[in-house]
Write an enzyme that holds these catalytic residues in place. Structure first.
Site, mmCIF file in Angstrom:
data_model
loop_
_atom_site.group_PDB
_atom_site.id
_atom_site.type_symbol
_atom_site.label_atom_id
_atom_site.label_comp_id
_atom_site.label_asym_id
_atom_site.label_seq_id
_atom_site.Cartn_x
_atom_site.Cartn_y
_atom_site.Cartn_z
ATOM 1 N N LYS A 175 -6.353 -16.763 32.518
ATOM 2 C CA LYS A 175 -7.140 -15.531 32.364
ATOM 3 C C LYS A 175 -6.770 -14.519 33.444
ATOM 4 C CE LYS A 175 -10.913 -17.911 30.061
ATOM 5 N NZ LYS A 175 -12.172 -18.656 30.190
ATOM 6 N N GLN A 192 -16.975 -19.668 34.542
ATOM 7 C CA GLN A 192 -16.190 -20.587 33.717
ATOM 8 C C GLN A 192 -17.039 -21.814 33.357
ATOM 9 O OE1 GLN A 192 -13.039 -20.080 32.465
ATOM 10 N NE2 GLN A 192 -13.234 -22.038 31.398
ATOM 11 N N ASP A 228 -18.760 -12.375 27.968
ATOM 12 C CA ASP A 228 -18.697 -13.363 26.886
ATOM 13 C C ASP A 228 -20.011 -13.473 26.122
ATOM 14 O OD1 ASP A 228 -17.306 -15.059 25.273
ATOM 15 O OD2 ASP A 228 -17.366 -16.776 26.610
#
Ligand code: NAD
Length: 290
Positions: free
Chosen positions: A52, A96, A119
């Protein structure tokens, strides 16, 4: 069968994004900023974070990883996230997942300012998404939708089955398919005779996290199959990545399918970058049509 090539679509998405971010930087003298919070020593998480960060740097997003040991005191983690919430150079904060079992992901995620949640994990952003006024959409399901769009796969009126009902993949995937006017069935670990559902479906998105759960006999010939699952296994002494679908069995059978690797994974990363840019535009009051 035609491959739904996530690497290709992600590459094109990132190239387009890079151009927009370049214009954004020229106009605002500021780069979009992504902070990634990594807790513990999960080897797969470390690899995902590295991918990422690399992808973010390539499109012009400034990024930083904040790593904590698995026994970091909860209040220290909260303080870091609150500081990132206040930092005007940070537009998106990604925690994460999965977190080590000592932490509640729900609690940790709740510390993220929803305006910096790329997200769609916070309750506020999920509420907005469910009421059809999303601030951002979750990266993996929106990446799958982008693949359908790129390959002109019609969804309206189709029978779609989503295998898995997690908050981050299955549920929002079903919601996006529903919004695209598919008729959606959600299957999960308590579903009896899963293949009765998958065999009937035109579109199947599998996100069960079970290696090789479904194979050739579970799909009809014209089906379009998206495999979200990702697993590292050993084959003949070699470490390989595979999905929830036994790809070799379906490749001469179905209409479209995603491979693992090279399907959904690259799309998830591309959508994280798009969402980070989108939040940078929202948080700075700038347009994202640069
Ligand atoms: P999860 O464990 O949170 O959810 C799994 C879901 O599958 C649950 O709802 C469960 O009810 C259902 N399920 C489990 N076994 C089943 C069975 N035998 N039959 C039917 N349903 C079953 O997992 P998740 O976070 O949604 O992730 C799913 C998979 O996708 C994992 O392999 C994960 O690593 C992968 N993933 C990949 C990406 C990517 O970018 N490629 C992104 C997120 C997750």
């Amino acid at each position: 069968m035609q491959i739904l090539d996530g690497r290709l679509v992600a590459q094109e998405t990132r190239a387009e994004l890079k151009r927009k971010i370049h214009r954004f930087f020229e106009q605002n003298k500021q780069k979009p900023g992504l902070a990634v919070v990594l807790v513990g020593n999960n080897p797969a998480s470390k690899i995902y974070v590295r991918q990422k960060i690399k992808a973010a740097e390539e499109v012009g997003i400034s990024s930083e990883v904040f790593s904590f040991s698995g026994d970091v005191p909860t209040h220290e983690l909260e303080r870091k996230i609150q500081n990132l919430n206040r930092d005007s150079s940070v537009h998106a904060i990604l925690v994460q997942l999965p977190l080590p079992s000592a932490f509640s992901s729900r609690e940790v995620v709740s510390w993220i300012d929803p305006k910096k949640d790329p997200d769609c994990l916070t309750v506020e952003n999920q509420g907005l998404a469910w009421s059809s006024q999303p601030r951002v959409l979750p990266c993996t399901p929106s990446g799958v939708m982008k693949l359908f769009e790129y390959y002109n796969i019609p969804l309206q009126g189709k029978k779609a089955v989503v295998v898995g009902r997690s908050q981050i993949v299955g549920l929002p995937m079903a919601q996006l398919l529903l919004r695209a006017n598919a008729t959606v069935t959600i299957c999960h670990s308590h579903t009896k005779e899963l293949s009765l559902f998958t065999k009937e479906a035109d579109i199947i998105v599998v996100a069960a996290g079970r290696p090789g759960l479904l194979g050739g006999s579970d799909f009809k010939k014209e089906a379009d199959v998206v495999d979200v699952g990702i697993h590292r296994t050993t084959e003949q002494g070699k470490s390989v990545l595979s999905g929830d679908v036994r790809f070799k069995e379906i490749q001469d059978q179905v209409s479209f399918a995603t491979p693992v690797p090279g399907g959904v994974g690259p799309m998830t990363v591309a959508m994280l970058l798009e969402n980070t840019f989108h939040l940078a535009c929202l948080n700075t009051g700038k347009t994202n049509n640069a």
